[in-house]
Every structure is written in structure tokens, then in C-alpha cells.
Design an enzyme around this catalytic site. Structure first.
Site, PDB file in Angstrom:
ATOM      1  N   HIS A   1       1.705   4.488  -2.878  1.00 55.67           N
ATOM      2  CA  HIS A   1       1.839   5.939  -2.721  1.00 55.67           C
ATOM      3  C   HIS A   1       3.195   6.414  -3.250  1.00 55.67           C
ATOM      4  CE1 HIS A   1      -1.777   6.897  -0.546  1.00 55.67           C
ATOM      5  NE2 HIS A   1      -1.490   6.140   0.500  1.00 55.67           N
TER       6      HIS A   1
ATOM      7  N   HIS B   1       0.828  -1.207   0.000  1.00 54.48           N
ATOM      8  CA  HIS B   1       0.000   0.000   0.000  1.00 54.48           C
ATOM      9  C   HIS B   1       0.864   1.259   0.000  1.00 54.48           C
ATOM     10  CE1 HIS B   1      -3.610   2.404   1.286  1.00 54.48           C
ATOM     11  NE2 HIS B   1      -2.645   3.177   1.792  1.00 54.48           N
ATOM     12  N   GLU B   2       1.791   1.333   0.949  1.00 52.59           N
ATOM     13  CA  GLU B   2       2.622   2.537   1.037  1.00 52.59           C
ATOM     14  C   GLU B   2       3.527   2.671  -0.187  1.00 52.59           C
ATOM     15  OE1 GLU B   2       1.801   4.715   3.029  1.00 52.59           O
ATOM     16  OE2 GLU B   2       0.550   3.479   4.342  1.00 52.59           O
TER      17      GLU B   2
ATOM     18  N   HIS C   1       3.317   6.826  -6.906  1.00 53.05           N
ATOM     19  CA  HIS C   1       2.613   8.043  -7.313  1.00 53.05           C
ATOM     20  C   HIS C   1       3.556   9.252  -7.264  1.00 53.05           C
ATOM     21  CE1 HIS C   1      -1.655  10.074  -6.957  1.00 53.05           C
ATOM     22  NE2 HIS C   1      -1.076  10.321  -8.109  1.00 53.05           N
TER      23      HIS C   1
END
Length: 675
Positions: A468, A464-465, A471
Site C-alpha cells: 500500500h 502487505h502494508e 502505491h
């Protein structure tokens, strides 16, 4: 000018010179950088030349570069490796930064220049990205009170400064409660705990200079203790301490802070002409209105609660079979759910964990990024801010793309949770700048010489991290204000939640889920059982999350409560919260909502994004390959590289051809919509 924070950083990739920076450097560097930023803004506002996009908007983008550099280092350290000196500096900096922000947005001469550009925007020959930046700049000024005068303007400034102080105080109180509490275990108390929990408890004891084993309030330690300890009173003691964070009385109690925060947010919204804070906050998000958010949450709540209620009956019967006649309690749920998972799926955490090594899961996350986006990761041997921290250079076709920093282990100086931040964001204005991106987690640290083992939930957090981080690393825009994760709050979780899906791709697990001792890959039978059990206990997981999101929404869309704990109880009663499940984040420890404005009236955004991430991964499935090159290129070009350069709905529609409904989310969670 000997302050290393203010000197040029002649370091590899322009990394901060951590070894040369002391806590004594931050305050003078902050004051010097703040003075420079103020002077730059004054020069823009007082420029006798007519306003242009370059001398106003672009100049503003660059005005606080030095301040951003100093704070990029400071706030990363303050969150990941705090100490009393840094906490004192946070308390000092936060109201000053709020005042500085108000000075800018309420500078009449500066706003007049922006308004002049806005009025003739069609004649300026701007690129679409520049048009977007102009719109967002003007909108941020208006929403910050630029059109207010006199007493309302002054009061809004006071409110924002006080909110900054309260957010810092909330965070520090929570950290204090989390770091100070621990529970020593006797030999008898170790009953039922698997080796990985014992090792983590020994390591936690060693960190505190204690012989034996301790349980702390780190999620990566307390959750497995609640899963495996047959000692009900110990589970209760640990669970109640976990739930009491921020509500223990004394100096670290957060309850009064939450009351004042909500009252000030409501006042802020009304000063700006909004009915409530939620209406103000959601205006710029994809959801737009509190009603749209509630509709989504309630569409998920009904089937999730039905599932959780049915699961509670099963767990209650298991408890009775153990000779316990009382009601199923919150400190019982994880213990009996783990026993049930073992019985129904022949799967338990102790069997699974040796196959989920931290280093291998990092490799897996990197490999997926290589296959999807052509990225390579080269380890860096450089001084960083803590011995546990690691760094890699990110490359594509020989081109430097970013520096990625991973800070994975829990420690008393680190706030709880997991997050991604950027010490430096990507931009092209003033010369190409590539980002320095940081992932921070709180995994249980192993004993010396032993591999770090993760739960499947931990591994999902890592992915998940890293979503990010992608991105940020793949960002390709001109202006820092729209770079990377600078997007609508209910869109920012799309890349992170979407990336979680690749962890569950069988070929990824079969390659990287290898046993820590034997090196053997996870047996196909175990892999199949793991994937089949992914939605196990999803009623519990969904209920604890949605309850938190509904409380957050109600706090901000109605009158500010005089007693947040009483109002929390009312909301949970209204929605029929199951007795044996607690909110994922109760109000006194709800840092997403009270440590700052970031997720205030916005905790729903994980679920809003999940509607899209379930649908977005389905695009890869429809293509017949989770690593489909054309779909990966579309994902990068339409979502990951674009930052906030267009409206989120436009970006998603360009990627997928349409906006999705809630059905994909319910299907992904294994929940059947209620009739």
C-alpha cells in the site's frame, strides 16, 4: 496564530512538528481550518465568473488544504496512539465533518457550476486526467445527494451525520474492549509456550505494570497462545474473550450500533434511488453488482469448505488421541493445526520465528522495492509521535520521493489490525507535493534489548502494508483526489497483496531470514519446508475470511436486519459454516464494515484483488525473474503511479493484456474447485 497546526511547518520534509503539538491544539485548529474551507467553497460557488475547470474543479481540490493538513495529523494519532482527549475530539469532529461534506455536495450553486462544465466537457480542452477528475467530482456530488431537494435532502444530511457518530462510537468501543481485557498466567499456565510467546507475554505484563505474564487480545499475542497452550480451558477463556469484543454488554457493546448503522445505510441508499446499500456501494467498484460479488465468493467457498471439513476430521482424530472425546471447538483448531503442521511438515512457529526478525523483514521489504523500482531508504532521526515509531526518507536517483513512517508494535492506545495511511498525499496542483506515508502494525513488542520476532503471517502483513505504501510513494498524478490509493475499493488491495508474493521468493528469504542469535541464514531445508507449507490450513483461513465477506454482503444487499447477531447466525447456517471455525471478524468487532463506510459491502475486495494479484505475479514468473525490470516498470507505470486516473479494469488490462479468472486464485491457495 501560535497554534503549531496552523503555522508553516519549517521542519525537514514538512513533517508535522509533533513535539510542539498538544491535544489542546486540535480543536481550535480544526475550527479555524474548517471555517477557512467553508469560506473557500463559498467563494467558488458564488464566483460571478463563468465556471471553468480551474476556478471550479481545481479550486475545489485546493479548498480544504489546511483542514486536510490538520486532520492528517489528528486521525493518524487517533488511530495509532489514542487517549481520552483524542477520543472525545473524534466524537466532536465526526458529525461536524459529515455536516461539512453535506454542505458542499448539496450546495446548489456549486453543483450548477459542475453541471455546466459537465454539459460542455467536450469543448473544454481537458487532458484525460482532468476529464477523469471532472467525472469523478460530478459523480461524487450526485451520489452524495446533490440532485435531492427539500425533505429528502435534509434527511440524507441527518443520516450521514448520525452514521459518522456511530462509526466513531463503534471504533472506540472496540478499542476499549481490546485494551481493558487481559489474562494473567501462573507458572503452571506457561506450560508448552515457546520462548517467543513467553517474552511477548512478559512484555505485555510490564506494559500494564504487572509482574509475570499476561495474554492480551492483540492478535500477535493471542494467536500464538492459541497455537501452543495445551491448557484447553485457558485457550477457551482467551478465545471467547477475543470473540466477545464489542458484545460484552454495557457502554462498549456494539450490537445496537450495528443494527442502527445497517438501517441508516439502507435508508441512505433508498433516498438516492437504489434498491439497497450494496447496489449503491458496488456501482462504482470493479464488481459493479452484489450478484457478481456473491458469484466470486461462492466459487471459492465450495472448495474451501470441502478442504476445511476434511481438515476438521483430521484434527478431531488428533484430539481423540489426546484423550479428549468432545467435539473439536474453535479454541482447539489452531492448537491441533500447529501440531499437525509440525508432524506433516516438520515445521513449527518456535523453530521459524528466530529467523524472522522485524528489522530484517523491513530491510527485505525495502530491498525488494530497491530492486524493482530503484528506491532507496535513508533512516531519519527526527521527533515523531511515539518513541516506538521510525521514519525513513525515500529517494530515487537522488530525488526525494516520500517520507515513510513505520509504527510496528502493539500497545493499548492503538486500535487493532494493520493499515496504511497518508499524513500527506502526492499531488502536483499548486506545486509538487511528495507524500508522508505511514504503516501501522500490531506486532508483539519484545523485552528491552531483545529483537522483535515475527510469525510468517506477521511478515506477510508487513509486506502487505508496504505494498500500500508503494502505491502512495510512487504516485505521479496532478490531483490529490485521484492520488495513490484513491482507487476502487476492490482494486486498492492489488498492490498490497501482490507485494506479499516477494516475501516468498527464495532468494529474499535466504538473504534476510537470518537467525536472531547466530546470524546464520535460514537452512535450505527449513526454507524449503516453509515454502512447501505455505498453503497449510488454507481451508481454515479461506473459510473464516469468506464467511465474513458473505455476512457483510448479505447485511447490505437485503433488508436491514432487526437483530444483526440473529441474521449473522442465519447466514452462517445457510452457507454451512463449519462448527469449529468462526468468522474472521464477527459483527460486533467488524471494524472494516462498521467503523466507517470504507469496506462496508466491500470486505470481499481482498479476494477480488487476489484474483488479480495471483495473475499479476504470474507475469513476473512467466518473465523468468521475480525482479524482471521491464515487468516492474510496467507495474509502476500502469498501476502504482497512476492512482485513480483511469478505470481500474483499464489499468489492469493495460498491465496484463486481459482480466484474469478465479483459477489463479484457487491454484495459489492450493484449493481445487468443487465439481
Amino acid at each position: 496564530m501560535s497554534n503549531p497546526l496552523l503555522l508553516p511547518w519549517n521542519t525537514p520534509f514538512g513533517l508535522p512538528p509533533f513535539a510542539q503539538i498538544s491535544d489542546d491544539d486540535f480543536a481550535p485548529a480544526f475550527e479555524a481550518a474548517l471555517a477557512e474551507a467553508r469560506a473557500n467553497v463559498a467563494a467558488i460557488a458564488d464566483n460571478p465568473e463563468p465556471p471553468t475547470f480551474a476556478n471550479t474543479i481545481e479550486a475545489l481540490e485546493l479548498a480544504d488544504a489546511s483542514l486536510g493538513r490538520v486532520l492528517g495529523v489528528f486521525y493518524n494519532l487517533a488511530g495509532a496512539d489514542s487517549n481520552p482527549a483524542r477520543q472525545a475530539l473524534q466524537r466532536e469532529f465526526s458529525p461536524k465533518l459529515a455536516a461539512y461534506g453535506s454542505e458542499i455536495t448539496m450546495n446548489k450553486a456549486l453543483f450548477a457550476r459542475i453541471e455546466a462544465l459537465w454539459a460542455r466537457r467536450g469543448d473544454l480542452g481537458l487532458t484525460p486526467e482532468q476529464e477523469r477528475v471532472l467525472m469523478l467530482t460530478r459523480r461524487s456530488f450526485v451520489r452524495a445527494g446533490a440532485q435531492l431537494d427539500g425533505a429528502p435532502a435534509e434527511r440524507l444530511k441527518e443520516v450521514k451525520e448520525r452514521l459518522a457518530v456511530l462509526g466513531t462510537q463503534f471504533t472506540q468501543n472496540l478499542l476499549a474492549d481490546e485494551s481493558e481485557w487481559f489474562m494473567e498466567l501462573s507458572e503452571a499456565d506457561l506450560e508448552g509456550l515457546p520462548d517467543f510467546v513467553l517474552a511477548a507475554a512478559r512484555a505485555a505484563a510490564q506494559e500494564r505494570g504487572i509482574e509475570g505474564h499476561v495474554i492480551t487480545l492483540s492478535r500477535s499475542l493471542i494467536v500464538p497462545f492459541l497455537q501452543f497452550s495445551p491448557r484447553r480451558e485457558l485457550r477457551r477463556k482467551a478465545f471467547e474473550a477475543w470473540c466477545a469484543r464489542g458484545a460484552n454488554g454495557g457502554e462498549t457493546d456494539n450490537r445496537a450500533i450495528t443494527v442502527e448503522t445497517l438501517a441508516l445505510r439502507e435508508e441512505r441508499a433508498r433516498l438516492l434511488g437504489y434498491e439497497n446499500f450494496s447496489a449503491f456501494k458496488l456501482e462504482t467498484e470493479m464488481a459493479k453488482t452484489p450478484e457478481a460479488v456473491r458469484d466470486l465468493l461462492m466459487a471459492v467457498w465450495a472448495p474451501a469448505k470441502a478442504q476445511a471439513d476434511a481438515d476438521a476430521e483430521v484434527l478431531q482424530e488428533m484430539m481423540r488421541a489426546d484423550g479428549i472425546n468432545g467435539d473439536l471447538e474453535a479454541w482447539d483448531w489452531r492448537y491441533y493445526a500447529e501440531k499437525r503442521r509440525k508432524a506433516e511438515h516438520d515445521l513449527d512457529e518456535a523453530e521459524l520465528k528466530p529467523f524472522l526478525q522485524l528489522d530484517k523483514m523491513i530491510e527485505a521489504a525495502f530491498d525488494c522495492a530497491t530492486r524493482l523500482f530503484g528506491l532507496g531508504f535513508k533512516p531519519l532521526d527526527l521527533p515523531l509521535y511515539h518513541p516506538d515509531v521510525r521514519a525513513w526518507e525515500v529517494l530515487r536517483d537522488g530525488r526525494h520521493m516520500a517520507v515513510f513512517i513505520g509504527d510496528y508494535f502493539a500497545r493499548a492506545s492503538k486500535r487493532s489490525g494493520a493499515w496504511c495511511s497518508a499524513m500527506r498525499s502526492q499531488k502536483k496542483l499548486g506545486g509538487e507535493v511528495r507524500p508522508i506515508v505511514v504503516n501501522v502494525c500490531n506486532f508483539a513488542k519484545p523485552e528491552a534489548g531483545q529483537p522483535a520476532l515475527l510469525s510468517f503471517d506477521d511478515a506477510r502483513t508487513l509486506f502487505h502494508e508496504f505494498g500500500h505504501a508503494l502505491h502512495q510513494m510512487l504516485s505521479d498524478v496532478t490531483y490529490e483526489s485521484i492520488s495513490g490509493t484513491s482507487v476502487a475499493r476492490d482494486f486498492v488491495e492489488l498492490p498490497s497483496q501482490l507485494y506479499e508474493h516477494w516475501l516468498s521468493v527464495p532468494e529474499v528469504l535466504s538473504r534476510y531470514a537470518v537467525h536472531a542469535e547466530t546470524g546464520e541464514p535460514m537452512p535450505k531445508d527449513l526454507l524449503d519446508r516453509l515454502l512447501k507449507a505455505q498453503n497449510f490450513d488454507m481451508g481454515f483461513q479461506t473459510v473464516e475470511y469468506v464467511a465474513s465477506a458473505l455476512v457483510d454482503l448479505a447485511f447490505h444487499s437485503g433488508p436491514a436486519p432487526a437483530d444483526t447477531m440473529a441474521r449473522q447466525a442465519e447466514i452462517l447456517e445457510e452457507i454451512g459454516m463449519p462448527k469449529a471455525i468462526r468468522m474472521r471478524h464477527a459483527t460486533p468487532q467488524f471494524a472494516h464494515v462498521f467503523a466507517g463506510d470504507g469496506y462496508s459491502s466491500g470486505y470481499y475486495s481482498y479476494m477480488w484483488s487476489e484474483v488479480m494479484d495471483a495473475d499479476a505475479f504470474a507475469a513476473f514468473e512467466e518473465a523468468g525473474d521475480p525482479f524482471d525490470a521491464e515487468m516492474a516498470q510496467r507495474l509502476e507505470s500502469r498501476i502504482l503511479s497512476t492512482g485513480g486516473s483511469e478505470e481500474a479494469e483499464t489499468l489492469y488490462t493495460d498491465f496484463r493484456g486481459r482480466m484474469p479468472g478465479v483459477e489463479a486464485l484457487l491454484k495459489g491457495r492450493g484449493l481445487v474447485a468443487a465439481e
